[in-house]
Motif scaffolding. Structure first.
Motif, PDB file in Angstrom:
ATOM      1  N   ALA A  91      71.604 117.444  69.210  1.00 54.73           N
ATOM      2  CA  ALA A  91      72.747 116.717  68.667  1.00 54.73           C
ATOM      3  C   ALA A  91      72.569 115.217  68.833  1.00 54.73           C
ATOM      4  O   ALA A  91      71.875 114.750  69.754  1.00 54.73           O
ATOM      5  CB  ALA A  91      74.037 117.162  69.357  1.00 54.73           C
ATOM      6  N   ILE A  92      73.208 114.469  67.946  1.00 55.98           N
ATOM      7  CA  ILE A  92      73.297 113.015  68.039  1.00 55.98           C
ATOM      8  C   ILE A  92      74.773 112.656  68.157  1.00 55.98           C
ATOM      9  O   ILE A  92      75.583 113.025  67.299  1.00 55.98           O
ATOM     10  CB  ILE A  92      72.658 112.323  66.832  1.00 55.98           C
ATOM     11  N   VAL A  93      75.118 111.952  69.240  1.00 59.02           N
ATOM     12  CA  VAL A  93      76.504 111.614  69.564  1.00 59.02           C
ATOM     13  C   VAL A  93      76.705 110.109  69.410  1.00 59.02           C
ATOM     14  O   VAL A  93      75.877 109.317  69.884  1.00 59.02           O
ATOM     15  CB  VAL A  93      76.840 112.007  71.019  1.00 59.02           C
ATOM     16  N   GLY A  94      77.779 109.711  68.778  1.00 54.21           N
ATOM     17  CA  GLY A  94      78.085 108.288  68.683  1.00 54.21           C
ATOM     18  C   GLY A  94      79.561 108.056  68.430  1.00 54.21           C
ATOM     19  O   GLY A  94      80.217 108.861  67.762  1.00 54.21           O
ATOM     20  N   LEU A  95      80.083 106.973  68.962  1.00 53.60           N
ATOM     21  CA  LEU A  95      81.466 106.596  68.675  1.00 53.60           C
ATOM     22  C   LEU A  95      81.542 105.888  67.327  1.00 53.60           C
ATOM     23  O   LEU A  95      80.563 105.281  66.872  1.00 53.60           O
ATOM     24  CB  LEU A  95      82.007 105.684  69.774  1.00 53.60           C
ATOM     25  N   ASN A  96      82.703 105.966  66.689  1.00 51.84           N
ATOM     26  CA  ASN A  96      82.875 105.307  65.393  1.00 51.84           C
ATOM     27  C   ASN A  96      83.956 104.231  65.468  1.00 51.84           C
ATOM     28  O   ASN A  96      84.776 104.207  66.392  1.00 51.84           O
ATOM     29  CB  ASN A  96      83.197 106.333  64.307  1.00 51.84           C
ATOM     30  N   ALA A 152      83.503 110.443  67.924  1.00 51.62           N
ATOM     31  CA  ALA A 152      84.895 110.252  68.334  1.00 51.62           C
ATOM     32  C   ALA A 152      85.263 108.802  68.064  1.00 51.62           C
ATOM     33  O   ALA A 152      84.396 107.917  67.979  1.00 51.62           O
ATOM     34  CB  ALA A 152      85.092 110.598  69.810  1.00 51.62           C
ATOM     35  N   TYR A 153      86.561 108.549  67.939  1.00 50.66           N
ATOM     36  CA  TYR A 153      87.056 107.206  67.619  1.00 50.66           C
ATOM     37  C   TYR A 153      87.193 106.392  68.898  1.00 50.66           C
ATOM     38  O   TYR A 153      87.812 106.825  69.871  1.00 50.66           O
ATOM     39  CB  TYR A 153      88.402 107.339  66.898  1.00 50.66           C
ATOM     40  N   ARG A 154      86.655 105.186  68.879  1.00 50.28           N
ATOM     41  CA  ARG A 154      86.647 104.319  70.071  1.00 50.28           C
ATOM     42  C   ARG A 154      88.041 104.080  70.641  1.00 50.28           C
ATOM     43  O   ARG A 154      88.231 104.050  71.864  1.00 50.28           O
ATOM     44  CB  ARG A 154      85.997 102.973  69.730  1.00 50.28           C
ATOM     45  N   ILE A 174      82.392 113.493  76.282  1.00 50.35           N
ATOM     46  CA  ILE A 174      81.936 114.301  75.143  1.00 50.35           C
ATOM     47  C   ILE A 174      80.782 115.196  75.585  1.00 50.35           C
ATOM     48  O   ILE A 174      80.722 116.380  75.224  1.00 50.35           O
ATOM     49  CB  ILE A 174      81.520 113.395  73.968  1.00 50.35           C
ATOM     50  N   MET A 175      79.883 114.647  76.389  1.00 47.58           N
ATOM     51  CA  MET A 175      78.781 115.451  76.911  1.00 47.58           C
ATOM     52  C   MET A 175      79.299 116.597  77.772  1.00 47.58           C
ATOM     53  O   MET A 175      78.758 117.712  77.735  1.00 47.58           O
ATOM     54  CB  MET A 175      77.816 114.571  77.698  1.00 47.58           C
ATOM     55  N   ASP A 176      80.356 116.353  78.535  1.00 49.86           N
ATOM     56  CA  ASP A 176      80.962 117.433  79.317  1.00 49.86           C
ATOM     57  C   ASP A 176      81.330 118.603  78.411  1.00 49.86           C
ATOM     58  O   ASP A 176      81.099 119.773  78.754  1.00 49.86           O
ATOM     59  CB  ASP A 176      82.229 116.941  80.040  1.00 49.86           C
ATOM     60  N   TYR A 177      81.926 118.292  77.254  1.00 49.82           N
ATOM     61  CA  TYR A 177      82.278 119.364  76.323  1.00 49.82           C
ATOM     62  C   TYR A 177      81.023 120.034  75.758  1.00 49.82           C
ATOM     63  O   TYR A 177      80.949 121.272  75.691  1.00 49.82           O
ATOM     64  CB  TYR A 177      83.149 118.867  75.164  1.00 49.82           C
ATOM     65  N   LEU A 178      80.056 119.241  75.319  1.00 53.73           N
ATOM     66  CA  LEU A 178      78.873 119.807  74.676  1.00 53.73           C
ATOM     67  C   LEU A 178      78.143 120.791  75.585  1.00 53.73           C
ATOM     68  O   LEU A 178      77.526 121.751  75.104  1.00 53.73           O
ATOM     69  CB  LEU A 178      77.926 118.687  74.233  1.00 53.73           C
TER      70      LEU A 178
END
Length: 427
Positions: free
Chosen positions: A123-128, A194-196, A239-243
């Motif tokens: 996965a690639i995770v990033g805030l928007n 996720a939204y900043r 977010i990593m906790d959820y993943l």
């Protein structure tokens, strides 16, 4: 048109030559020297001593100390569509309740999982910047309800759809150009965002009054308070906790990505959370990948006055002391070692100081090499639109402050290199 192209090429060539002439041996603090003055000689010393010293240094003097994982945090999957985007993906939306209460601070996580891949996927995770609904016109994405900027002077994004700092249906997909969802899915990667503003506000007038900050009053009103950049990095870790709980995701192969101020947060998240197996910093500039010691581009005074919420109170004492800092951003990049990290610049993005970003990556390379990896595979700045990729990757592309298809093409090549071989798997 041909003349314009020749002029543009000549400008780019001259600019790169100027950067090369400016390059010099900078009097940078050495990441391999302990606080007491002795040089470390083993990888064990780095992992058990020096790395801890640097984390404490940056937490005290720049980013601030952040809280740990909330003990009462809960996750609620409130949407699952196995035929999203025309059947190409499974869409999940997850509400993260930081204090476990539905009327408390909430972060919505949007997750697209490619349907054509069997088994757990990387996965690639990033805030928007503009809400989860802004990255794709998918009508199933929940509209963000947190405060939203009504203007930002960004020539690439039309935010006329924002009314009274609230998003509307018209805002769906306004930022899709910077988020190539189809390309990531076709390559076999899940996209997570996720939204900043769900995590921490980026509005100075609302400083530390929304998102996660009110949950931790003991971390405020002190010189080493955790600022907004650190809070965003903290949110990425949540977010990593959820993943790690989602069986569709290979949590050993999760990359964290960020552009601009969110690129600063991505670097700090990678430095503080070793669960992120790869880090991508797109034009993060001052407080990101660029070196303050150069005295070029955006400086500490501007960071602390225009964006007083980004960093901790202690950082203000370094205003006008950029070239004299007892630390610099190559040390933050070094904290990611030996995990792969990619730093990228744009030739017209003078505020981010492309040469300073390259020098930050180059100066961090000594730690990667010390730990037995390749580091950055060049000591000189590469040509325009030419990617160099070792354990550290770098490119400088045409254009200005943005995220483009060229950027993503390099990031996917780099991520493939490190995630799609048995050797790179950290099982």
């Amino acid at each position: 048109m041909a003349n314009m192209k020749r002029i543009s090429l000549a400008f780019s060539t001259c600019y790169l030559l100027t950067l090369a002439l400016q390059a010099q041996s900078l009097p940078l603090p050495d990441p391999l020297v302990l606080n007491k003055g002795s040089r470390i000689t083993t990888a064990k010393q780095w992992h058990t001593q020096r790395r801890a010293e640097l984390l404490e240094l940056f937490a005290n003097e720049m980013y601030g100390h952040s809280p740990g994982k909330p003990t009462q945090m809960t996750f609620e999957v409130f949407d699952t569509d196995t035929k999203a985007l025309g059947g190409k993906a499974t869409r999940k939306q997850i509400a993260v309740f930081f204090n476990g209460k539905h009327d408390g601070p909430r972060m919505d996580v949007l997750l697209y999982i490619p349907n054509q891949v069997k088994g757990p996927v990387p996965a690639i995770v990033g805030l928007n910047f503009w809400g989860n609904h802004s990255i794709n016109p998918d009508p199933g994405i929940r509209i963000a309800t947190s405060w939203m900027e009504s203007s930002r002077g960004n020539p690439y994004i039309d935010v006329s759809c924002v009314v009274n700092h609230c998003s509307t249906e018209a805002c769906r997909g306004i930022n899709a150009r910077q988020w190539p969802v189809d390309s990531l899915l076709n390559r076999g990667y899940a996209l997570v965002t996720a939204y900043r503003e769900d995590i921490a506000t980026d509005e100075p007038a609302n400083k530390f009054t929304t998102g996660v900050h009110p949950l931790y009053p003991e971390f405020q009103n002190r010189a080493d308070n955790f600022g907004t950049v650190a809070a965003w990095a903290w949110g990425l870790s949540r977010i990593m906790d959820y993943l790690q709980t989602d069986r569709a995701i290979d949590s050993k192969r999760v990359a964290v990505f960020g552009w601009s101020r969110l690129g600063k947060a991505a670097l700090w998240a990678g430095a503080t959370d070793p669960r992120f197996a790869l880090v991508i910093s797109n034009e993060s500039g001052a407080g990101g990948a660029k070196l303050f010691h150069r005295g070029v581009g955006e400086n500490i005074r501007r960071l602390c006055t225009v964006f007083p919420h980004w960093y901790c109170g202690n950082f203000k004492k370094y205003m006008d002391q950029d070239t004299l800092l007892p630390f610099d951003q190559h040390m933050v990049i070094s904290l990611i070692a030996p995990r792969p990290v990619y730093v990228a610049s744009a030739i017209q993005d003078k505020g981010s100081d492309p040469e300073g970003e390259f020098d930050g990556a180059k100066a961090a390379s000594q730690v990667y090499q010390f730990l037995g990896t390749e580091g950055l595979p060049t000591s000189t700045m590469p040509a325009l639109n030419q990617s160099v990729q070792g354990q550290i990757g770098y490119h400088i592309r045409s254009g200005g402050h943005d995220v483009t298809s060229y950027d993503w093409a390099q990031y996917l090549l780099f991520t493939d290199k490190h995630f799609k071989t048995k050797k790179s798997r950290q099982d």
